[in-house]
Design an enzyme around this catalytic site. Sequence first.
Site, mmCIF file in Angstrom:
data_model
loop_
_atom_site.group_PDB
_atom_site.id
_atom_site.type_symbol
_atom_site.label_atom_id
_atom_site.label_comp_id
_atom_site.label_asym_id
_atom_site.label_seq_id
_atom_site.Cartn_x
_atom_site.Cartn_y
_atom_site.Cartn_z
ATOM 1 N N HIS A 502 -0.711 4.022 -0.096
ATOM 2 C CA HIS A 502 -0.177 5.302 -0.595
ATOM 3 C C HIS A 502 0.969 5.097 -1.590
ATOM 4 C CE1 HIS A 502 -1.222 6.495 3.800
ATOM 5 N NE2 HIS A 502 -2.308 6.470 3.051
ATOM 6 N N HIS A 503 0.689 4.590 -2.732
ATOM 7 C CA HIS A 503 1.767 4.358 -3.684
ATOM 8 C C HIS A 503 2.234 5.660 -4.329
ATOM 9 C CE1 HIS A 503 0.260 0.462 -2.949
ATOM 10 N NE2 HIS A 503 0.711 -0.126 -4.023
#
Lengths: 573, 228
Positions: A502-503
Amino acid sequence: MATEKTDVVIVGVGAAGGILAAELGKAGMKVIGLERGPRLKTADFSPHDELRYFQRQELRPNPKRMPVTWRPNTSVRANPLPILNYGNQAGGGTVHYGTLSWRFHEDDFRARSQTIQRYGASAIPADSSLADWPMTYADLEPFYDRAEYELGVSGKAGNLQGRKIDGGNVFEAPRSREYPLPALLADQSGVLFEAGARKLGYHPFSSPRAILSEPYKDRSGCTYCGFCQSFGCHVGAKSSILVTKLPEADATGNFKLVTGTMCYRVNTDNSGRATGVSYFGPDGSDNTIEAEIVILTPFIYDNTRLLLLSKTEKFPNGLANSSGQVGKHLMAHIGPRVFATFDDRFVNIYMGPSAQKHSLDDFNADNFDHGGLPFIRGGQVSVSPADLEAGPIGAAMSMNPPPGTPRWGAAYRDFLAKYFTRHAAIVAQTENLPYADQTIDLDPGVRDQWGLPAPRLTYDWRRPNELARVEFLLQKLEGVGHAMGAAHVWRAPLGPGIPGAHHEGGTRMGNDPKTSVVNRYGQSWDIPNLFVIGSSTFPSMSGFNPTLTIQAVTYMSADAIVNRYKKNPGPLV
Amino acid sequence: MTKHDAARRAFLVRAAVGAGAVAGAGLVPDAHSQLEQHMQGDAPAHPQQHPSGAEHGAFFNHDDAATIAAFTERLMPGAPDKPGASDAGVLNYIDLALSGAYTDLQDFYRRGLAQLDAHCRKAYSGPFQRLSAAQQDEVIAALEEGKATGFTWPTAQEFFNTVRTHTMEGMFADPLYGGNKDFSGWRLVGFPGAQAMFTPIDLQSKQAFTRAPMVGLQAVASSSMRKG
């Protein structure tokens, strides 16, 4: 070389791009979507194959052909990451994701001012670039509601218009109405987690997920087969963009999807307008699309990469970068975890949707008093199989055996034989702070299959604030494991400083053109017909999975483009 | 069975037998012991090699196959009612993978095996598959800990980790890929395979899930073809 004209070109047709294709198409705008991967269909995902989808990562980018490099700091050379944790097909990550669909907390949108107000400015690490969002939860609530109902999310309200409801997440921000679908059934791990967490005075609940617990909008409900995270859904019960928004976009007659393409430049003219994009076709051809509006919605690496690759004399530092902020404030979730095994029962955790099945939110955001603690912000806690995916390859790869048991040989065989069906992982997902020196830029030495410089990440989460948070959460996880009645509870090793899932960040949104790349609508301050939409714009990350917030923000942007920009093109703020 | 299948089976059996011969007689299925004796009486250098070359694996030569068979059996040893790497056909899985999905790892295996062989000959005066089970475990532990000498690329730890990973894949991947023979890996750990659904009662059960049948991809494919 082909040149096409259109109203809107969307680069990357995933969680955000798919919604934009449907919404702008419905408003009568002609839309072309460029997608690097293929367009798959539900029939492609039958039957179940852990080797192909979990272990060999078929729905992710090939790290050899599409490398992304990483280094912990600027003093060492970056090396290609072995696994890339995002989607590579129409629908993007929503095809393989675990479907966790959270609304961020009210204080997630103002983490900086909340912290200063409650603990004083000195509580924020001096080197953190923590910032408030240029919007409040209340601004976004109608769009969260829309995303939940249009896509199909199952859950139970814990805060209905301010009324707290036991059994839902009592820490959630107030919602205007219930979820469109009842919560998914708990499995044995959820039952144990529920009981253990309550014993400790916490507030557990079935995690909200974009999986249909019942038939909805002509789609069938979940069969609890368990092949979920990492897999495409074989019955279409996962509310991916593939089965929700792409058919809707198709039906407008205004949308064309071009797959197998790599966009390599956003074109601009001397007046400072975006004129369209250039891309390589599947046959290697070099093509151009001329468009009135350019919208970038790939995974976050490619937002920064495209803006930097598109530099011109007028924009020598890359597009949308007069602030110098492009590529900065990279964030990612870290997943500290403990394993719990049971001698008195089977858990059979391979049944049911696999990721973050049952949750508690007591240690997330600012839901607990950080007074006297050496860190700010928190993490979401849930029960999962070893690697959010529940097959035996996943367990063998991701579950370190307890101390004293080797990773191979007869003792390891006996460990797996006894505990594969009797294990659970208790996992935290931490809100790591933004830091300006955690960056994405262009790797000078590594190129991808199209000859473009690879995105290079400079990132190390192991900072004092983050390490202290991880240790605090690990102790809570151990407590939950014991309260669940586990016979054995032990920690997974912490990885190197590598970014997790989940950047966020790289094209931060804000209220000030001097300190942000885009405004609250994802519109570039410098180039008003260029939009960047997705988690790359998040100023902070929350301990929650980002997808539903990406989608709510996208609905807000789509609404602004259709109802305001279309009539009167220009800055929306 | 086609001629090719027969040759392939012979290759795998001999590789496994060659490995088990010294690694631990208890691990060698009785039916194979005659073959083993036969081969030990044969030419010593390449006892399994057939002049026609027909009994070669998809990737491994016979010595390398024997090494991998022995190595993976130590990683996941079989015992009564506890299927191991040999029972699951892990060698077959890796052999097919290296000629298919993992062709880019061929040199990794070639060099890793050559380094392993050199290490064993230096430290124990014999190839890996001829060492005792205890010695084999010492070698593997030295690889895992990065203490084995003579490894450059792949490093000892890289080689150990990759063989371990591929062993787990061969144990637990769908039998479609050539390992997990007769669902032996899934039976070992109690995984019911590619089930299309679980009921609410299944979900909250505290008992082992035993409802037949265990489902593999080829069973799914062939049954749907029969229906079609």
